[in-house]
Design an enzyme around this catalytic site. Structure first.
Site, PDB file in Angstrom:
ATOM      1  N   ASP A   1       0.824  -1.219   0.000  1.00 42.56           N
ATOM      2  CA  ASP A   1       0.000   0.000   0.000  1.00 42.56           C
ATOM      3  C   ASP A   1       0.859   1.270   0.000  1.00 42.56           C
ATOM      4  OD1 ASP A   1       0.963  -0.170   2.609  1.00 42.56           O
ATOM      5  OD2 ASP A   1      -1.007  -0.105   3.577  1.00 42.56           O
ATOM      6  N   GLU A   2       2.166   1.127   0.312  1.00 44.32           N
ATOM      7  CA  GLU A   2       3.017   2.328   0.410  1.00 44.32           C
ATOM      8  C   GLU A   2       3.180   3.036  -0.933  1.00 44.32           C
ATOM      9  OE1 GLU A   2       6.452   2.353   2.807  1.00 44.32           O
ATOM     10  OE2 GLU A   2       5.619   0.950   4.253  1.00 44.32           O
TER      11      GLU A   2
ATOM     12  N   LYS B   1       9.088   0.109  -5.211  1.00 46.70           N
ATOM     13  CA  LYS B   1       7.959  -0.834  -5.336  1.00 46.70           C
ATOM     14  C   LYS B   1       6.961  -0.293  -6.362  1.00 46.70           C
ATOM     15  CE  LYS B   1       7.170  -4.177  -3.450  1.00 46.70           C
ATOM     16  NZ  LYS B   1       7.541  -5.588  -3.720  1.00 46.70           N
TER      17      LYS B   1
END
Ligand code: NAD
Ligand code: DAU
Length: 331
Positions: free
Chosen positions: A122-123, A151
């Site tokens: 979710d970052e 990511k």
């Protein structure tokens, strides 16, 4: 089914391997892992070699990952540098493993026409204010740290390989995991083991940052559900409505470990510290019928504390070096 699990010797990857091993006795599992400081073959003890193989290899090594992918049907890609504080200190391994490594995985998947599930976080969406709606599959990307930026980069590569080359892939973005076998650098195991050492837990800054906690077993079962029922090309958010501030989590850990409520200290904040993460996980529940098992954070924490108490031999070798790094950062 022959499944290749990159990063399968890490915290969540090994949890997933054990779940697949239990649920699918007819599947063959190969773990591909370079065993960085975060990887540990002990996480995979007890697996029958007729159903499981370990390859020590780096996903950035084109020939090694190519050969491993050629020999499987599906790849589940966990391998990554995962700790935000390390990424702020030394970003290169994050760019290398998370972006270059994912590129090599994608090229092998494309060449050999294999199925891929990419594990993300979710970052990649940045952080939320206190009243913002939760992240969902349509939230724009807005990463804050070198970790989350790499990511995000890996997710963009996967999406581009789906669209431009038609690879058969799915993506999941999950919130903060906790549970057994998590490295002592991470928030929950760090605080449990600090208390076991007779020291105070350490809260970054004011301790108001909020994380949306999910037990690693629930993350693993969500990934398995996506493998079994997910639609190619789709992204699924994974979360269990577990929002807690740092202060609230510390209070619970202190209570469960029989320590006074004020037995903690504030330390230097993380540069660029994201304030709040929260996941709207309704798509995977409604479209794929997935349900979590750990809905009570308190109970999940209690069993995690028990595991760290019973498994000091597992975490002890990592503890001193981890705290030496934190000392250098004033945290
Ligand atoms: P971890 O740091 O515990 O494990 C990572 C594993 O990947 C280790 O076994 C390591 O040896 C291996 N690895 C790293 N670089 C490699 C390389 N170049 N080649 C081969 N292997 C390599 O991480 P984790 O917490 O288990 O996270 C696993 C995945 O899940 C990551 O992709 C992470 O971004 C994602 N994720 C984590 C969380 C969380 O809360 N921990 C939440 C959402 C998503
Ligand atoms: O949201 C998913 C992400 O969760 C994953 O993608 C990452 O791989 C994983 O490491 C995790 O990132 P965080 O930065 O949220 O996790 P960490 O455990 O480092 O910190 C959780 C929160 O606790 C964060 O607000 C920082 C704070 N913290 C952390 C440590 C280590 C403290 O207050 N004290 C500490 O000692």
């Amino acid at each position: 089914m022959r499944i290749l699990v990159t990063g399968g010797a890490g915290f969540i990857g090994s949890n997933f391997v054990h779940l697949v091993y239990l649920e699918h006795p007819d599947w063959h599992i190969t773990v591909f892992d370079s065993l960085t400081y975060a990887g540990n073959e002990k996480n995979l003890e007890g697996l029958d070699p007729s159903r499981y193989k370990f390859i020590k290899g780096d996903i950035c090594d084109e020939a090694a990952i190519d050969a491993a992918v050629a020999d499987c049907d599906t790849v589940v890609h966990f391998a990554a540098e995962s700790h935000v504080d390390n990424s702020v200190h030394t970003p290169w391994p994050f760019v290398n493993s998370n972006i270059v490594g994912t590129y090599q995985v994608l090229e092998a998947v494309r060449k050999h026409n294999k199925h891929l599930h990419h594990i993300s976080t979710d970052e990649v969406f940045g952080d939320l204010g206190p009243n913002d709606p939760k992240f969902n599959e349509k939230t724009p990307y807005d990463p804050s740290s070198p970790y989350s930026a790499t990511k995000a980069g890996s997710d963009h590569l996967v999406r581009a390989w789906i669209r431009s080359f038609g690879i058969q892939a799915t993506i999941s973005n999950c919130s903060n995991n906790y549970g057994p076998y998590q490295h002592v650098e991470k928030f929950i195991p760090r605080q449990i083991t600090e208390i076991m050492e007779g020291r105070k837990p350490k809260l970054y800054g004011t301790g108001e940052a909020i994380r949306d906690w999910i037990h690693a077993e629930d993350h693993s079962s969500a990934i398995l559900t996506i493998l079994e029922k997910g639609k190619i090309g789709e992204t699924y958010m994974v979360g269990t409505n577990g929002e807690k501030s740092g202060k609230e989590s510390i209070a619970l850990i202190l209570e469960l470990m029989g320590k006074p409520a004020d037995f903690y200290e504030h330390v230097n904040d993380r540069p660029g510290h994201d304030y709040r993460y929260a996941i709207d996980g309704s798509k995977i529940r409604t479209e794929l019928g997935w349900q979590p098992k750990y809905t009570d954070f308190r109970e999940g924490l209690r069993s995690t504390i028990d595991w760290y108490k019973a498994n000091e031999a597992w975490w002890r070798p990592q503890k001193e070096a981890t705290e030496a790094k934190y000392k250098e950062l004033g945290r």
